[in-house]
Write an enzyme that holds these catalytic residues in place. Structure first.
Site, PDB file in Angstrom:
ATOM      1  N   CYS A  31     -13.823  10.674  68.514  1.00 22.16           N
ATOM      2  CA  CYS A  31     -14.655  11.693  68.094  1.00 22.16           C
ATOM      3  C   CYS A  31     -14.477  13.092  68.868  1.00 22.16           C
ATOM      4  O   CYS A  31     -14.039  13.022  70.099  1.00 22.16           O
ATOM      5  CB  CYS A  31     -16.263  11.774  68.101  1.00 22.16           C
ATOM      6  SG  CYS A  31     -17.167  10.983  66.924  1.00 22.16           S
ATOM      7  N   HIS A  49     -17.450  10.992  62.379  1.00 22.83           N
ATOM      8  CA  HIS A  49     -17.561   9.462  62.761  1.00 22.83           C
ATOM      9  C   HIS A  49     -18.214   8.789  61.813  1.00 22.83           C
ATOM     10  O   HIS A  49     -17.818   7.522  61.735  1.00 22.83           O
ATOM     11  CB  HIS A  49     -18.423   9.551  64.187  1.00 22.83           C
ATOM     12  CG  HIS A  49     -18.842   8.248  64.744  1.00 22.83           C
ATOM     13  ND1 HIS A  49     -17.917   7.916  65.449  1.00 22.83           N
ATOM     14  CD2 HIS A  49     -19.751   7.467  64.563  1.00 22.83           C
ATOM     15  CE1 HIS A  49     -18.232   6.735  65.975  1.00 22.83           C
ATOM     16  NE2 HIS A  49     -19.425   6.385  65.388  1.00 22.83           N
ATOM     17  N   ASN A  63      -8.007  -2.077  58.661  1.00 25.40           N
ATOM     18  CA  ASN A  63      -8.713  -2.946  58.460  1.00 25.40           C
ATOM     19  C   ASN A  63     -10.249  -2.406  58.350  1.00 25.40           C
ATOM     20  O   ASN A  63     -10.436  -1.244  59.374  1.00 25.40           O
ATOM     21  CB  ASN A  63      -8.674  -3.713  59.879  1.00 25.40           C
ATOM     22  CG  ASN A  63      -7.499  -4.686  59.980  1.00 25.40           C
ATOM     23  OD1 ASN A  63      -7.039  -5.014  59.316  1.00 25.40           O
ATOM     24  ND2 ASN A  63      -6.878  -4.757  61.399  1.00 25.40           N
ATOM     25  N   HIS A  97     -15.661   4.761  63.063  1.00 24.86           N
ATOM     26  CA  HIS A  97     -15.016   6.093  62.801  1.00 24.86           C
ATOM     27  C   HIS A  97     -13.846   5.839  61.919  1.00 24.86           C
ATOM     28  O   HIS A  97     -13.176   4.826  62.205  1.00 24.86           O
ATOM     29  CB  HIS A  97     -14.393   6.459  64.243  1.00 24.86           C
ATOM     30  CG  HIS A  97     -14.208   8.164  64.083  1.00 24.86           C
ATOM     31  ND1 HIS A  97     -14.715   9.064  64.923  1.00 24.86           N
ATOM     32  CD2 HIS A  97     -13.529   8.788  63.397  1.00 24.86           C
ATOM     33  CE1 HIS A  97     -14.214  10.227  64.598  1.00 24.86           C
ATOM     34  NE2 HIS A  97     -13.341  10.224  63.627  1.00 24.86           N
ATOM     35  N   HIS A 135     -10.709   5.278  60.070  1.00 22.37           N
ATOM     36  CA  HIS A 135      -9.329   5.350  60.977  1.00 22.37           C
ATOM     37  C   HIS A 135      -8.528   3.981  60.271  1.00 22.37           C
ATOM     38  O   HIS A 135      -9.052   3.073  59.837  1.00 22.37           O
ATOM     39  CB  HIS A 135      -9.358   5.124  62.146  1.00 22.37           C
ATOM     40  CG  HIS A 135      -9.845   3.846  62.939  1.00 22.37           C
ATOM     41  ND1 HIS A 135     -11.199   3.431  62.855  1.00 22.37           N
ATOM     42  CD2 HIS A 135      -9.195   2.637  63.222  1.00 22.37           C
ATOM     43  CE1 HIS A 135     -11.289   2.248  63.385  1.00 22.37           C
ATOM     44  NE2 HIS A 135     -10.057   1.683  63.886  1.00 22.37           N
ATOM     45  N   GLN A 161      -4.218   2.217  60.847  1.00 24.53           N
ATOM     46  CA  GLN A 161      -3.200   2.043  61.883  1.00 24.53           C
ATOM     47  C   GLN A 161      -1.885   2.160  61.292  1.00 24.53           C
ATOM     48  O   GLN A 161      -1.601   1.789  60.157  1.00 24.53           O
ATOM     49  CB  GLN A 161      -3.405   0.767  62.347  1.00 24.53           C
ATOM     50  CG  GLN A 161      -4.645   0.782  62.931  1.00 24.53           C
ATOM     51  CD  GLN A 161      -4.868  -0.881  63.767  1.00 24.53           C
ATOM     52  OE1 GLN A 161      -4.589  -1.005  64.674  1.00 24.53           O
ATOM     53  NE2 GLN A 161      -5.905  -1.403  63.249  1.00 24.53           N
TER      54      GLN A 161
HETATM   55 ZN   LIG Z   1     -16.195   8.921  66.553  1.00 27.16          ZN
END
Ligand SMILES: [Zn+2]
Ligand SMILES: [Zn+2]
Length: 318
Positions: free
Chosen positions: A36, A90, A130, A141, A143, A145
């Site tokens: 964040c 987030h 994932n 959050h 995301h 990879q």
């Molecule tokens: Zn976050």
């Protein structure tokens, strides 16, 4: 001593990445997120951001990958593990990202892939995500990879071998033929646009397993043109929304972008994205138990044709 190493599995003839420092991952305070803005770990005003993994299994700082013969072989886990932050927000689910935001994520994936391809140590670049607590994700959050491997991972190698064999025997692209067949049949199609088609492969191993296949025969993320990037962003959003609306909660899944290896010519390979969900019904998870983990044979409790029909109907709520 490096924090991680590769050990050779002589029975399966594949590498195991041993990265014990990952065990020491701290239990983070519940109200603090390193991804964040304001955490001190990321810029205060980012839009999408490439964050170096704090506990990488592969790192360019590790000793080089140079296997020596022997039964108990070890070698350096040279490579990279990046975290791709999709948004500074987030609480946003990947399915809630705007198409424009997915476009920025795709641009970052492509730019980082090109950068990693230019390093001679890198043999394969995998972009993946994932998603969901059931998959083992601790950080909500949004995301994904990127892993840069110093070898071609075994499942990728198997696919390359299959595609090469088909190309030699049938003088065509295995993926193009599968895509043609799916479009002709139609029962397993979920959504499509000018550049990409999303369908549930006839042979899927995971419940509601989906593939997004490029209509154009090409191999890697950096090859995507502007229109294709826009179309991919739009289809990614649709697919993620459909998955999250299928059972009315965020679908736990793995998303894997399959591209050609970093070096060499692989004209028989064709860029696609695999979605491997682990939710086999609204209340049941698919576990990889003895038959799957111990034999490599999958038991799929769902039929692609029926799941595709459900996913076609699982329209975005907004
Ligand atoms: Zn976050
Ligand atoms: Zn093709």
């Amino acid at each position: 001593m490096a924090d991680s190493e590769l050990r050779w599995h002589p029975l399966l003839r594949e590498w195991v990445a041993v990265a014990t420092q990952r065990q020491g991952r701290p239990q983070l305070p519940e109200d603090w997120c390193p991804f964040c803005p304001g955490s001190g770990r990321v810029p205060n005003d980012y839009d999408v951001y490439l964050y170096p993994n704090d506990f990488p299994a592969f790192s360019f700082e590790n000793p080089s990958f140079s296997p020596e013969p022997g039964l108990l072989q070890t070698t350096g886990a040279k490579g990279a593990c990046d975290v791709v932050l999709y948004s500074p927000n987030h609480r946003l689910l990947p399915s809630q990202l705007a198409v424009e935001q997915w476009g920025k994520v795709i641009d970052l994936w492509a730019a980082r892939t090109a950068e990693l391809f230019s390093r001679s140590e890198v043999r394969y670049v995998s972009v993946f995500e994932n998603a969901g607590v059931a998959i083992g994700v601790t950080m909500p959050h949004p995301h994904g990879q990127i892993y840069a491997f110093p070898f071609i991972p075994p499942l990728i190698q198997r696919e390359l071998d299959s595609a090469l064999l088909y190309h030699r025997e049938q003088s065509g692209c295995l993926y193009c033929r599968i895509l043609e067949g799916e479009m002709e049949d139609g029962r397993r199609l979920v959504a499509s646009n000018d550049s990409f088609v999303a369908f549930l492969p006839f042979f899927g191993r995971f419940p509601s397993e989906m593939q997004i296949c490029a209509r154009r025969h090409m191999g890697t993320l950096p090859e995507l043109n502007e229109a294709e990037r826009r179309d991919l962003a739009s289809l990614l959003k649709i697919v993620r929304e459909k998955y999250d609306n299928l059972y009315g909660f965020p679908m736990p899944l793995m998303m894997l972008l399959r591209q050609s290896p970093a070096a060499g010519e692989h004209p028989y390979f064709h860029f696609h994205i695999d979605f491997l969900p682990i939710q086999r019904s609204a209340t049941k998870l698919k576990y990889l138990a003895s038959v799957e983990s111990g034999h490599g044979t999958f038991l799929n409790d769902t039929r692609a044709e029926e799941q595709a029909a459900l996913l076609r109907r699982a329209e975005p709520k907004t």
